[in-house]
Design a protein around this motif. Structure first.
Motif, PDB file in Angstrom:
ATOM      1  N   GLY A   1       0.805  -1.200  -0.137  1.00 13.36           N
ATOM      2  CA  GLY A   1      -0.161   0.093   0.054  1.00 13.36           C
ATOM      3  C   GLY A   1       1.071   1.126  -0.131  1.00 13.36           C
ATOM      4  N   GLY A   2       2.110   1.152  -0.007  1.00 16.98           N
ATOM      5  CA  GLY A   2       3.082   2.216   0.106  1.00 16.98           C
ATOM      6  C   GLY A   2       2.917   3.105  -1.188  1.00 16.98           C
ATOM      7  N   TRP A   3       2.683   4.407  -1.369  1.00 11.70           N
ATOM      8  CA  TRP A   3       2.911   4.942  -2.669  1.00 11.70           C
ATOM      9  C   TRP A   3       2.609   6.410  -2.159  1.00 11.70           C
ATOM     10  N   PRO A   4       3.465   7.262  -2.939  1.00 13.29           N
ATOM     11  CA  PRO A   4       4.649   7.283  -3.713  1.00 13.29           C
ATOM     12  C   PRO A   4       5.825   6.740  -2.755  1.00 13.29           C
ATOM     13  N   PRO A   5       6.648   6.200  -3.499  1.00  8.63           N
ATOM     14  CA  PRO A   5       8.052   6.042  -2.628  1.00  8.63           C
ATOM     15  C   PRO A   5       8.828   7.071  -2.062  1.00  8.63           C
ATOM     16  N   PRO A   6       9.422   7.103  -1.025  1.00  7.69           N
ATOM     17  CA  PRO A   6       9.497   5.799  -0.002  1.00  7.69           C
ATOM     18  C   PRO A   6       8.515   5.631   0.762  1.00  7.69           C
ATOM     19  N   THR A   7       7.159   6.368   0.685  1.00  6.46           N
ATOM     20  CA  THR A   7       6.125   6.115   1.570  1.00  6.46           C
ATOM     21  C   THR A   7       5.715   4.779   1.860  1.00  6.46           C
ATOM     22  N   PRO A   8       5.755   4.126   3.063  1.00  3.80           N
ATOM     23  CA  PRO A   8       5.518   2.753   3.441  1.00  3.80           C
ATOM     24  C   PRO A   8       3.791   2.719   3.579  1.00  3.80           C
ATOM     25  N   GLY A   9       3.316   1.548   3.188  1.00  3.48           N
ATOM     26  CA  GLY A   9       1.818   1.275   3.427  1.00  3.48           C
ATOM     27  C   GLY A   9       1.781   0.666   5.081  1.00  3.48           C
ATOM     28  N   VAL A  10       0.416   0.432   5.272  1.00  2.46           N
ATOM     29  CA  VAL A  10       0.048   0.021   6.678  1.00  2.46           C
ATOM     30  C   VAL A  10       0.372  -1.352   6.922  1.00  2.46           C
ATOM     31  N   TYR A  11       0.399  -2.109   6.091  1.00  2.00           N
ATOM     32  CA  TYR A  11       0.515  -3.780   6.218  1.00  2.00           C
ATOM     33  C   TYR A  11       1.956  -4.212   6.122  1.00  2.00           C
ATOM     34  N   TRP A  12       2.283  -4.933   7.188  1.00  2.00           N
ATOM     35  CA  TRP A  12       3.738  -5.398   7.005  1.00  2.00           C
ATOM     36  C   TRP A  12       3.854  -6.768   7.286  1.00  2.00           C
TER      37      TRP A  12
END
Length: 120
Positions: free
Chosen positions: A99-110
């Motif tokens: 779910g991370g976008w735009p990079p380098p933003t991470p999404g919520v699921y790991w």
């Protein structure tokens, strides 16, 4: 909820290769970017690579460009990270992320992470 399970980590000598996999289950990841981050001991978690849902765009951290390749198989809800020419400084726990976008933003699921150790 999305569950992410990484695999493929291990111990390798410098110059060697590893292929990480991350399989997603639970809530669909359709339409979401998928990526990889890594965290070395005593350091923050850093962006490594990301791929859009369509697979038409990929981004890499400067430190891995030309050595790592991210890809995905949407039919299998799986993202891969092919790591070549590994260096000791690539040693870290590698985490899959959705779910991370735009990079380098991470999404919520790991994912839970997989250890990669590169010996010199």
């Amino acid at each position: 909820q999305v569950q992410l399970v990484e695999s493929g980590g291990g111990l390798v000598q410098a110059g060697g290769s590893l292929r990480l996999s991350c399989a997603a289950s639970g809530r669909t990841v359709s339409g979401y970017a998928m990526g990889w981050f890594r965290q070395a001991p005593g350091k923050e978690r850093d962006f490594v690579a990301v791929i859009r849902w369509s697979g038409d765009r990929t981004y890499y951290a400067d430190s891995v460009k030309g050595r790592f390749t991210i890809s995905r198989d949407n039919a299998k809800n799986t993202v891969y990270l092919q790591m070549n020419s590994l260096k000791p400084e690539d040693t870290a726990v590698y985490y899959c992320n959705v779910g991370g976008w735009p990079p380098p933003t991470p999404g919520v699921y790991w994912g839970q992470g997989t250890q990669v150790t590169v010996s010199s």
